[in-house]
Design an enzyme around this catalytic site. Structure first.
Site, short mmCIF file in Angstrom:
data_model
loop_
_atom_site.label_atom_id
_atom_site.label_comp_id
_atom_site.label_asym_id
_atom_site.label_seq_id
_atom_site.Cartn_x
_atom_site.Cartn_y
_atom_site.Cartn_z
CG ASN A 211 -0.77 0.18 2.79
OD1 ASN A 211 0.52 0.81 3.02
ND2 ASN A 211 -0.04 -0.90 3.44
CG ASP A 280 -7.20 -4.56 5.85
OD1 ASP A 280 -6.71 -5.19 6.62
OD2 ASP A 280 -8.26 -4.65 5.27
CE LYS A 290 9.42 -10.87 -14.01
NZ LYS A 290 10.36 -10.04 -15.05
N PRO A 308 -3.39 -11.57 10.44
CG PRO A 308 -1.51 -11.83 11.47
CD PRO A 308 -2.03 -12.11 10.10
CG ASP A 309 -7.43 -6.94 13.46
OD1 ASP A 309 -6.72 -6.36 14.14
OD2 ASP A 309 -8.72 -6.94 13.31
CB ILE A 310 -1.17 -7.62 14.34
CG1 ILE A 310 -0.18 -7.68 13.61
CG2 ILE A 310 -0.17 -6.53 16.03
CD1 ILE A 310 0.71 -7.09 12.45
CG PHE A 326 -3.16 5.93 13.57
CD1 PHE A 326 -3.04 7.09 12.86
CD2 PHE A 326 -2.32 5.80 15.44
CE1 PHE A 326 -2.39 7.96 13.83
CE2 PHE A 326 -1.66 7.04 15.53
CZ PHE A 326 -1.98 7.84 15.06
CE LYS A 340 -8.59 -0.70 12.03
NZ LYS A 340 -7.44 0.29 11.33
#
Length: 399
Positions: A211, A280, A290, A308-310, A326, A340
């Site tokens: 991202n 995500d 490659k 995982p959702d740390i 955040f 959230k």
């Protein structure tokens, strides 16, 4: 606003080749709004002239304890009255010994003894054998015990041609250390764990899913927390940003690596700030070679797996740290951020609009907790980080 606006600094120079760097430091101090009075030892004037420092500072340079410009012949008293700090750059082996033993045989050393409550900071600069000598180490330990702040030294190549510890910190490092010194130590004694930057999920050996996070906000928070007196560990995804001074950085790439690094340290932290833009999803079947374009023009089939959702995992720890998350949203910031916060079970979440913050040097943060929302003014990310750290320190319960 300049970082040192309204501050008056006594800049002391002692004998050493690193004196030439003090000229750059002087200009940097002025750029940040400080008024600088320069005091030099006789040995310092062997390496850089008083005329140079006077031309740069625009103020008289002081060399002699008996200088007649002081009406009462007490320059060693007059100079520190009203000063915000005495900064010795460079601080030679001999001068550190003088400071440690309270010797006062010239203007600068006498001024240091007579400074009262004015803080004293010193940037050692010497050959590595001189720095590691037992006497110098005893003197440094005594100065620290006396409340003197030592900035460095660093390791690296030296004017003598040798390499090792004893090299003076660079002017920008000394400037940051001085700025940090003046920040309120609202997190003193606390251990802070911060994540920052993007994660990078491999598709094949040369392509990744990632991202646009630059990491600037997380790195600014790491710097602000360190300035506030915390012991800071920064778990960082891929970014080109330099590690903030005094911060321990752990480099990771994938979300699973970030989770492992965080969970190994979360129990020891008092505060966890999850700033990283964790992907995500990851690729369940990354190719070992490659991927090539197909003759039929069909794209490769990628199977996604949820990462995982740390933050939620840390928040669920029975005796874990106080958690701040955040949320970078593109719309309906208040609704999404509060949802959230509730979903992850955390006391505080900080939100902003991604389209306004990404690739920008400034940001407008909104702090969400169970009482509602508080919007901070748009400001540089470092200023926003300091404001947020101050808010956290005031609201974090005792562990």
């Amino acid at each position: 606003m300049p970082e040192l606006s309204g501050k008056r600094i006594i800049l002391g120079l002692t004998g050493g080749i690193a004196c030439y760097k003090s000229a750059e430091l002087l200009r940097r101090l002025q750029d940040e709004g400080a008024t600088v009075d320069v005091v030099m030892t006789a040995a310092a004037s062997r390496f850089i002239t008083a005329e140079t420092m006077q031309a740069l500072s625009g103020r008289p340079v002081w060399l002699d304890a008996w200088d007649a410009r002081a009406d009462n012949r007490m320059a060693h008293i007059n100079l520190t009255r009203g000063a915000d700090a005495v900064l010795i750059v460079p601080a030679s082996t001999d001068f550190l010994a003088k400071l440690a033993h309270g010797l006062a045989d010239d203007l600068l050393s006498t001024l240091c003894v007579a400074r009262g409550a004015v803080p004293l900071l010193a940037a050692p600069a010497m050959n590595h054998e001189m720095w590691t000598h037992p006497a110098t180490q005893r003197n440094a330990a005594q100065l620290l015990a006396d409340g003197v702040t030592l900035i460095g030294p660093a390791e690296g190549s030296q004017a003598c041609g040798e390499t090792g510890s004893g090299r003076m910190m660079e002017p920008d490092q000394i400037l940051r250390a001085l700025v940090a010194f003046f920040q309120p130590k609202v997190l003193a004694g606390r251990q802070v764990l911060i994540t920052a930057g993007p994660t990078s999920e491999p598709i094949d050996p040369v392509r990744v899913l990632t991202n646009r996070s630059s990491g600037r906000m997380g790195y600014a928070l790491a710097r602000a927390a360190a300035e506030a007196g915390a012991r800071v560990t920064l778990v960082s995804g891929p970014t080109a940003l330099p590690c903030p001074d005094g911060v321990s950085r752990i480099d990771v790439r994938r979300a699973t690596e970030m989770r492992a690094a965080v969970m190994a340290r979360a129990a020891q932290a008092h505060l966890f700030i999850a700033v990283a833009a964790v992907a995500d999803w990851g690729i369940a079947n990354p190719s070992a070679i490659k991927l090539k374009k197909q003759a039929d023009g069909q794209p490769p089939v990628l199977d996604f797996v949820q990462n995982p959702d740390i933050l939620a995992e840390v928040a669920a720890l029975p005796d874990g740290p106080w958690c701040v998350g955040f949320a970078a949203e593109t719309d309906h910031l208040h609704e999404h951020a509060q949802a959230k916060r509730a979903r992850k079970g955390i006391p505080v979440i900080v939100g902003n609009l991604a389209q306004q913050a990404m690739d920008a040097e400034d940001t407008e943060l909104v702090i969400f907790d169970r009482h509602g929302a508080q919007t901070l003014p748009r400001q540089s990310k470092l200023q926003a980080a300091r404001a947020l750290i101050g808010w956290i320190a005031a609201h974090q319960p005792s562990r």
